[in-house]
Scaffold this motif. Structure first.
Motif, PDB file in Angstrom:
ATOM      1  N   ASN A 189       0.838  -1.202   0.000  1.00 45.16           N
ATOM      2  CA  ASN A 189       0.000   0.000   0.000  1.00 45.16           C
ATOM      3  C   ASN A 189       0.874   1.253   0.000  1.00 45.16           C
ATOM      4  OD1 ASN A 189       0.790   0.587   2.691  1.00 45.16           O
ATOM      5  ND2 ASN A 189      -0.937  -0.571   3.522  1.00 45.16           N
ATOM      6  N   ALA A 190       0.253   2.417  -0.149  1.00 45.56           N
ATOM      7  CA  ALA A 190       0.977   3.687  -0.281  1.00 45.56           C
ATOM      8  C   ALA A 190       1.829   3.997   0.939  1.00 45.56           C
ATOM      9  CB  ALA A 190      -0.011   4.824  -0.541  1.00 45.56           C
ATOM     10  N   GLU A 191       1.325   3.731   2.125  1.00 43.08           N
ATOM     11  CA  GLU A 191       2.063   4.030   3.348  1.00 43.08           C
ATOM     12  C   GLU A 191       3.361   3.218   3.423  1.00 43.08           C
ATOM     13  OE1 GLU A 191       1.329   4.085   8.174  1.00 43.08           O
ATOM     14  OE2 GLU A 191      -0.299   3.490   6.858  1.00 43.08           O
ATOM     15  N   ASN A 192       3.274   1.928   3.176  1.00 42.95           N
ATOM     16  CA  ASN A 192       4.464   1.085   3.217  1.00 42.95           C
ATOM     17  C   ASN A 192       5.416   1.393   2.064  1.00 42.95           C
ATOM     18  OD1 ASN A 192       3.626  -0.179   5.550  1.00 42.95           O
ATOM     19  ND2 ASN A 192       2.638  -1.855   4.468  1.00 42.95           N
ATOM     20  N   PHE A 193       4.869   1.677   0.894  1.00 39.36           N
ATOM     21  CA  PHE A 193       5.676   2.033  -0.273  1.00 39.36           C
ATOM     22  C   PHE A 193       6.521   3.273   0.034  1.00 39.36           C
ATOM     23  CE2 PHE A 193       6.296   4.009  -4.457  1.00 39.36           C
ATOM     24  CZ  PHE A 193       6.722   2.927  -5.220  1.00 39.36           C
ATOM     25  N   ALA A 194       5.898   4.275   0.656  1.00 40.34           N
ATOM     26  CA  ALA A 194       6.603   5.514   1.000  1.00 40.34           C
ATOM     27  C   ALA A 194       7.714   5.259   2.017  1.00 40.34           C
ATOM     28  CB  ALA A 194       5.619   6.545   1.538  1.00 40.34           C
TER      29      ALA A 194
END
Length: 84
Positions: A46-51
Motif C-alpha cells: 500500500n501507499a504508506e508502506n511504499f513511501a
C-alpha cells in the motif's frame, strides 16, 4: 564489503532498485537489484508502506533487502553520525 546483513543470509545488499506505482490498483512494488546483479520482484504494498521503503532506499546506505517480503534494513550507525 558484506553481501548480507550482519547475522543473516536472507537480507541481500542492494545495488539498485526500480519503484513501480500502479494508480489503477493504488499499490506499488519494487524490483531490487542485488549486490550479485540479480533482479528480484517484491510483493505489492500500500501507499504508506511504499513511501516508507522508498524513503529508506533513497536516504540510507548501505541498504539490504528481502524481496520475498519487500522489507529493507540498514546496518548499525553510531548515534549522531551525519549522512554523507
Amino acid at each position: 564489503m558484506p553481501h548480507y546483513a550482519q547475522g543473516t543470509t536472507t537480507w541481500t545488499q542492494l545495488k539498485g532498485y526500480q519503484a513501480v506505482w500502479d494508480p489503477k490498483i493504488d499499490l506499488g512494488k519494487f524490483y531490487f537489484t542485488t549486490f550479485q546483479g540479480n533482479r528480484e520482484e517484491t510483493p505489492f504494498m500500500n501507499a504508506e508502506n511504499f513511501a516508507r521503503v522508498i524513503d529508506i532506499l533513497r536516504n540510507e546506505t548501505p541498504v539490504y533487502g528481502n524481496s520475498s517480503t519487500g522489507s529493507v534494513t540498514t546496518q548499525n550507525e553510531q548515534v549522531g553520525e551525519e549522512e554523507s
